[in-house]
Scaffold this active site. Structure first.
Site, PDB file in Angstrom:
ATOM      1  N   CYS A 135      -8.135 -14.331 -23.155  1.00  0.00           N
ATOM      2  CA  CYS A 135      -6.960 -14.029 -22.337  1.00  0.00           C
ATOM      3  C   CYS A 135      -6.948 -14.889 -21.082  1.00  0.00           C
ATOM      4  O   CYS A 135      -7.582 -14.546 -20.078  1.00  0.00           O
ATOM      5  CB  CYS A 135      -6.952 -12.547 -21.970  1.00  0.00           C
ATOM      6  SG  CYS A 135      -5.590 -12.126 -20.881  1.00  0.00           S
ATOM      7  N   CYS A 138      -5.737 -13.234 -17.934  1.00  0.00           N
ATOM      8  CA  CYS A 138      -6.665 -12.283 -17.302  1.00  0.00           C
ATOM      9  C   CYS A 138      -7.773 -13.026 -16.559  1.00  0.00           C
ATOM     10  O   CYS A 138      -8.192 -12.602 -15.487  1.00  0.00           O
ATOM     11  CB  CYS A 138      -7.359 -11.398 -18.341  1.00  0.00           C
ATOM     12  SG  CYS A 138      -6.291 -10.745 -19.601  1.00  0.00           S
ATOM     13  N   ASP A 139      -8.282 -14.088 -17.147  1.00  0.00           N
ATOM     14  CA  ASP A 139      -9.538 -14.672 -16.666  1.00  0.00           C
ATOM     15  C   ASP A 139      -9.408 -16.071 -16.058  1.00  0.00           C
ATOM     16  O   ASP A 139     -10.390 -16.603 -15.537  1.00  0.00           O
ATOM     17  CB  ASP A 139     -10.548 -14.720 -17.827  1.00  0.00           C
ATOM     18  CG  ASP A 139     -10.831 -13.332 -18.376  1.00  0.00           C
ATOM     19  OD1 ASP A 139     -10.816 -12.384 -17.577  1.00  0.00           O
ATOM     20  OD2 ASP A 139     -11.044 -13.202 -19.593  1.00  0.00           O
TER      21      ASP A 139
END
Ligand code: NAP
Length: 310
Positions: A135, A138-139
């Protein structure tokens, strides 16, 4: 017992589930939704949604899902943030288990979506969260001024490669062929980005690193040659797997696991069980098509309940 039987239970959220909830709510069916612990689905892992009609400036994926949920609740949907743990579609009313509780419903709309696939390496799992991620949204921020790679040649890989350039100094797109699957506009945008380079005809054979990712070993898919390349992060964007394990004893799926429906409807082979969104759509898989199919499932469920005299 009939007092405890729901008209319609919606399993899973995202654009399909919330739209089904809005429509069944407005049809006075008093829907009950188990949105799941991963409520909102894949759009919760997305930044800008630029292609959903009606949002000329775009909208952030999580904001969009919050709005859909609010809209569903406005029309009476009871939303529970829990996962359905088992179903029994062999009996009527249908039985839905949620942890240790049992619910019954005359109709069910399945909108459990799909989940990101992984490459399948032991090192990928071991280093997940330590430089490996499925992701980018997200990261990505953990890789400021670093060098990262992203695996895949579809729209997700292109979108995430571009997103990662907000943080990383360099993003390598690793694709197993020499042609991308992504749409032309996404290809053009990615190729025009000076921070992105393509590594064609290549697969990651191994992710190297003890406590965190330090390098990858690449294998050329044409001549079999292997090379090592230092890297700080590995992002995987190689598509998705439909979330249908719960239903496999009762409903037909295709060879990948997508639920089968009758023609252009949302009807599974069990009357009263309907499918909406990515869980039954290996082709389009867009927020707008998922929402459209949620509407279809709601209308199919409403007509089905009417035919039962409810
Ligand atoms: P996808 O279109 O199925 O692409 C998956 C990519 O991963 C393909 O290039 C595939 O290679 C590669 N791949 C699959 N398994 C692999 C493996 N084991 N090892 C290495 N590479 C592997 O999936 P997606 O990119 O997630 O897109 C899914 C759908 O969502 C598409 O319809 C897409 O258009 C849509 N989408 C749209 C947008 C947008 O419009 N903004 C953004 C994201 C997604 P091959 O090409 O060789 O098969």
């Amino acid at each position: 017992m009939s007092e405890n039987v729901e008209n319609v239970i919606i399993i899973g959220s995202g654009p399909a589930g919330y739209t089904a909830a809005i429509y069944t709510g407005r049809a006075n069916l008093n829907p009950l939704m188990f949105e799941g612990y991963m409520a909102g689905g894949q759009l919760m892992l997305t930044t800008d949604v630029e292609n959903y009609p009606g949002f000329p400036e775009g909208i952030m994926g999580p904001d969009f899902m919050m709005k859909l949920k609010e809209q569903a609740e406005r029309f009476g949907t009871r939303v529970q943030t829990r996962d359905v743990t088992a179903v029994d579609f062999s009996q009527r009313p249908f039985k839905i288990e949620v942890e240790n509780e049992t619910y019954f419903a005359n109709s069910v709309i399945i909108s459990t979506g799909a989940t990101a696939k992984l490459i399948g390496l032991e090192s990928e799992l071991r280093l997940m969260g330590h430089g490996v991620s499925a992701c980018a949204t997200c990261d990505g921020a953990f890789f400021r001024n670093k060098e990262v790679c992203i695996v895949g040649g579809g729209d997700s890989a292109m979108e995430e490669a571009n997103f990662l350039t907000r943080f990383a100094n360099k993003v390598y797109v690793i694709h197993r062929r020499d042609k991308l699957r992504a749409s032309k506009i996404m290809q053009d945008r990615t190729m025009a980005n000076p921070k992105i380079a393509f590594i064609w005809n290549s697969e990651i054979e191994e992710i190297l690193g003890d406590k965190k990712v330090s390098a990858i070993r690449l294998k050329n898919t044409v001549n079999g040659e292997t090379t090592e390349m230092p890297i700080d992060g590995v992002f995987v964007a190689i598509g998705h797997r439909p979330n249908t394990d719960l239903f496999k004893d009762y409903l037909e799926t295709d060879e990948v696991g997508y639920l089968k429906v009758e023609g252009a409807s949302s009807k599974t082979q069990i009357p009263g069980i309907f499918a909406a969104g990515d869980v039954h759509d290996p082709v389009y898989r867009q927020a707008i098509t998922a929402a459209g199919s949620g509407c279809r499932a709601a209308i199919d469920a409403e007509r089905y309940l009417e035919s039962l005299g409810h």
